[in-house]
Scaffold this motif. Structure first.
Motif, short mmCIF file in Angstrom:
data_model
loop_
_atom_site.label_atom_id
_atom_site.label_comp_id
_atom_site.label_asym_id
_atom_site.label_seq_id
_atom_site.Cartn_x
_atom_site.Cartn_y
_atom_site.Cartn_z
N VAL A 382 0.87 -1.18 0.00
CA VAL A 382 0.00 0.00 0.00
C VAL A 382 0.91 1.23 0.00
O VAL A 382 1.77 1.36 0.86
CB VAL A 382 -0.91 0.03 1.25
CG1 VAL A 382 -1.67 1.34 1.31
CG2 VAL A 382 -1.88 -1.14 1.21
N SER A 383 0.73 2.09 -1.02
CA SER A 383 1.57 3.28 -1.13
C SER A 383 0.73 4.41 -1.72
O SER A 383 -0.44 4.21 -2.07
CB SER A 383 2.76 2.99 -2.04
OG SER A 383 2.30 2.78 -3.37
N GLU A 384 1.33 5.56 -1.88
CA GLU A 384 0.62 6.66 -2.54
C GLU A 384 0.13 6.25 -3.91
O GLU A 384 -1.00 6.54 -4.30
CB GLU A 384 1.56 7.87 -2.68
CG GLU A 384 1.55 8.78 -1.47
CD GLU A 384 2.33 10.05 -1.75
OE1 GLU A 384 1.73 11.00 -2.31
OE2 GLU A 384 3.53 10.08 -1.44
N LYS A 385 1.01 5.55 -4.65
CA LYS A 385 0.65 5.10 -6.00
C LYS A 385 -0.58 4.21 -5.99
O LYS A 385 -1.51 4.40 -6.77
CB LYS A 385 1.80 4.27 -6.60
CG LYS A 385 2.93 5.08 -7.22
CD LYS A 385 3.83 4.13 -8.01
CE LYS A 385 5.28 4.35 -7.65
NZ LYS A 385 6.16 3.31 -8.19
N THR A 386 -0.56 3.22 -5.12
CA THR A 386 -1.68 2.28 -5.13
C THR A 386 -2.97 2.96 -4.68
O THR A 386 -4.05 2.65 -5.18
CB THR A 386 -1.41 1.05 -4.23
OG1 THR A 386 -1.37 1.47 -2.88
CG2 THR A 386 -0.10 0.37 -4.61
N ILE A 387 -2.84 3.89 -3.77
CA ILE A 387 -4.04 4.60 -3.31
C ILE A 387 -4.66 5.42 -4.44
O ILE A 387 -5.86 5.37 -4.69
CB ILE A 387 -3.72 5.52 -2.11
CG1 ILE A 387 -3.41 4.67 -0.88
CG2 ILE A 387 -4.90 6.45 -1.83
CD1 ILE A 387 -3.00 5.49 0.31
N SER A 388 -3.77 6.15 -5.18
CA SER A 388 -4.31 7.00 -6.23
C SER A 388 -4.90 6.18 -7.38
O SER A 388 -5.81 6.63 -8.07
CB SER A 388 -3.23 7.96 -6.75
OG SER A 388 -2.14 7.22 -7.23
N SER A 389 -4.39 4.95 -7.56
CA SER A 389 -4.96 4.11 -8.62
C SER A 389 -6.16 3.32 -8.13
O SER A 389 -6.83 2.64 -8.91
CB SER A 389 -3.90 3.14 -9.15
OG SER A 389 -3.66 2.13 -8.19
N GLN A 391 -6.07 0.72 -6.42
CA GLN A 391 -5.81 -0.72 -6.46
C GLN A 391 -4.73 -1.11 -5.46
O GLN A 391 -4.12 -0.26 -4.79
CB GLN A 391 -5.36 -1.11 -7.88
CG GLN A 391 -6.49 -0.95 -8.88
CD GLN A 391 -6.11 -1.53 -10.22
OE1 GLN A 391 -5.12 -1.14 -10.82
NE2 GLN A 391 -6.91 -2.48 -10.69
N TYR A 392 -4.52 -2.41 -5.35
CA TYR A 392 -3.50 -2.90 -4.44
C TYR A 392 -2.50 -3.72 -5.22
O TYR A 392 -2.85 -4.40 -6.18
CB TYR A 392 -4.13 -3.77 -3.35
CG TYR A 392 -5.12 -3.00 -2.52
CD1 TYR A 392 -4.70 -2.24 -1.43
CD2 TYR A 392 -6.47 -2.99 -2.86
CE1 TYR A 392 -5.61 -1.50 -0.69
CE2 TYR A 392 -7.39 -2.25 -2.12
CZ TYR A 392 -6.94 -1.51 -1.03
OH TYR A 392 -7.83 -0.78 -0.32
N GLU A 393 -1.25 -3.65 -4.77
CA GLU A 393 -0.20 -4.36 -5.48
C GLU A 393 0.12 -5.65 -4.74
O GLU A 393 0.49 -5.63 -3.57
CB GLU A 393 1.06 -3.48 -5.55
CG GLU A 393 2.23 -4.18 -6.20
CD GLU A 393 3.52 -3.37 -6.04
OE1 GLU A 393 3.54 -2.20 -6.45
OE2 GLU A 393 4.49 -3.93 -5.49
#
Length: 416
Positions: A382-389, A391-393
């Motif tokens: 969970v990161s800024e990237k995943t939050i803005s998309s 989705q979860y990686e």
RNA sequence: CGGGGUGUGGCGCAGUCUGGUAGCGCGGGCGGUUUGGGACCGUCAGGUCGAAGGUUCGAAUCCUUUCACCCCGACCA
């Protein structure tokens, strides 16, 4: 479990006094602590793995009618004298001591004698038979030299099952069921393809015993194996006679290095006669109970699993015995990420998914390295990237690249 | 139990040959800069050198004894 609350930590350097891969990785990852040579403590993450393995064994023992109990570590000398196994010349791994009143005692390296003696209290008629019991016990063995990390300790956990039957036929039927039960255990912990039922020496009581041998370079045994026929012979009993008995020729067999993860024996009536365990049969005659013994080294199995699956980054646990299914790595420390990760952690654990939540304020590389070292099957970021998309990686430990999933699919993949 | 090797802060090591009162990296504390694969700067704390005895003005270093750990072998229900 939140990693920030866990007292153990990972290390970059492995201790140099260990050369066994299993001990190096388990110590680096904070799963075990070495107290002394061949004596290891199981820390929270290692303890979880051990309990997961035990649960699988427990289920399989229960499925064939085994009742779990626990015997004592302290044992009586007289019992072992009855079977002539008290003398250090006969059994060289005894730890012995003396009570304050002068009574000699031994510390259990095996429990066949005490458990069989105890059963005299309960088995007196054919109506009481069969009886199947098993336990998880810490065995104490005064090995001259312990080695291979947790694969050969002076103190180790074993599952030992004992069967009490009215006849050789009844015993044989159960022996075969127990064999299948153990094979199922090895199958469930991921070693099914490389673990083989193996003919081995039977000691004083029968011509053969059976071992369960797992192929690994870290093993101490050598067996001759036919993968096609799913049959193996320990080198210590390999002979023309044995080959003829098993109807197999030498050139069908390949030589492999293995670790013994289980060993099962038929004692026949011998031990019952020595220890006076008789029952009255339907026809009114008094007969010795037929005894079988089925051992599986739980801690050794854990070591073998590490040896078999580890790669250059660390351990790789099968899903069902890993200390947790998911390693949740929170990347970055901004409030939005922290609260999203907290929320996901609560949701997953609420659905019964076991999660190791890396909520520490350390750099991403360290979290990834620890996730790999600990061998957790799934890494969830969970990161800024995943939050803005939105989705979860998710990345499997044994795969190189991650997948992006929405929450619904994430939970589906994780099986809840 | 036979052979070989090693013991120096929590971990990994240098220093021992040629005695002069202990150093490096990781880890830890504090301050700051960082933040998608084990970051960086500054600063601080932490070891009577496995133990005991001996030699010496002085021992991590030399001698004796002993304990522990690792590897190879033997052993291994």
């Amino acid at each position: 479990m939140r990693l920030s609350k866990l007292f153990t930590k990972t290390r970059k350097d492995a201790p140099t006094d260990e050369t066994a891969k299993n001990a190096q990785l388990l110590i680096k990852a904070g799963f075990i602590h070495k107290e002394m040579a061949g004596v290891y403590a199981y820390l929270p993450l290692g303890f979880k793995v051990l309990e997961n393995i035990k649960q699988i064994v427990r289920e399989e023992m229960s499925a064939v009618g085994g009742h779990e109990l626990i015997m004592t570590a302290i044992q009586r000398k007289e019992l072992w004298e009855k079977t002539d196994r008290w003398d250090d010349a006969k059994v060289d791994v005894w730890f012995k001591s003396t009570l304050k009143n002068g009574t000699d005692i031994g510390f259990g390296w095996s429990h066949e004698e005490p458990i069989t003696d105890m059963m005299r209290n309960y088995l007196s008629s054919y109506r009481d038979l069969p009886a199947y019991v098993h336990q998880f016990q810490t065995k104490l063995r005064n090995e001259l030299r312990s080695k291979s990390g947790i694969m050969r300790g002076r103190e180790f956990v074993m599952n030992d099952m004992y069967s009490y039957s009215v006849s050789e036929e009844a015993h044989k039927a159960f022996y075969d069921k127990a064999t299948v039960a153990y094979l199922r255990v090895f199958e469930r912990v991921g070693l099914g393809d490389i673990t083989f039922l193996t003919f081995a020496s039977g000691g004083a009581f029968t011509q053969f015993s059976h071992e369960f041998q797992t192929i690994t370079a870290a093993g101490e045994d050598t067996v001759y194996l036919s993968r096609k026929k799913k049959l193996a012979i320990n080198e210590e009993v390999l002979s023309d006679e044995v080959l003829a008995h098993l109807d197999i020729s030498r050139d069908e067999l390949e030589e492999v290095k293995t670790a013994e993860v289980g060993n099962i024996f038929s004692f026949g009536a011998t031990k019952s006669e020595q220890l006076d365990l008789y029952f009255v049969d339907e026809d009114g005659t008094r007969k010795p109970v037929i005894l079988g013994s089925y051992g599986l080294g739980v801690t050794r199995l854990m070591g073998v699993i590490v040896e078999c699956f580890a790669d250059d980054k660390g351990m790789v646990w099968p899903d069902n015995i890993a200390p947790a299914l998911v390693y949740l790595a929170r990347i970055g420390d901004i409030p939005a990420v922290a609260s999203a990760a907290d929320e996901l952690y609560d949701q997953l654990t609420g659905k019964g998914i076991s999660v190791l939540y890396d909520d520490r304020d350390v750099r991403p590389g360290e979290k990834f390295a620890d996730a790999d070292l600990m061998g957790i099957p799934y890494r969830l970021v969970v990161s800024e990237k995943t939050i803005s998309s939105g989705q979860y990686e998710l990345k499997k430990r044994i795969e190189d690249s991650p997948k992006l999933l929405d929450k619904e699919n994430l939970i589906k993949v994780l099986g809840a």
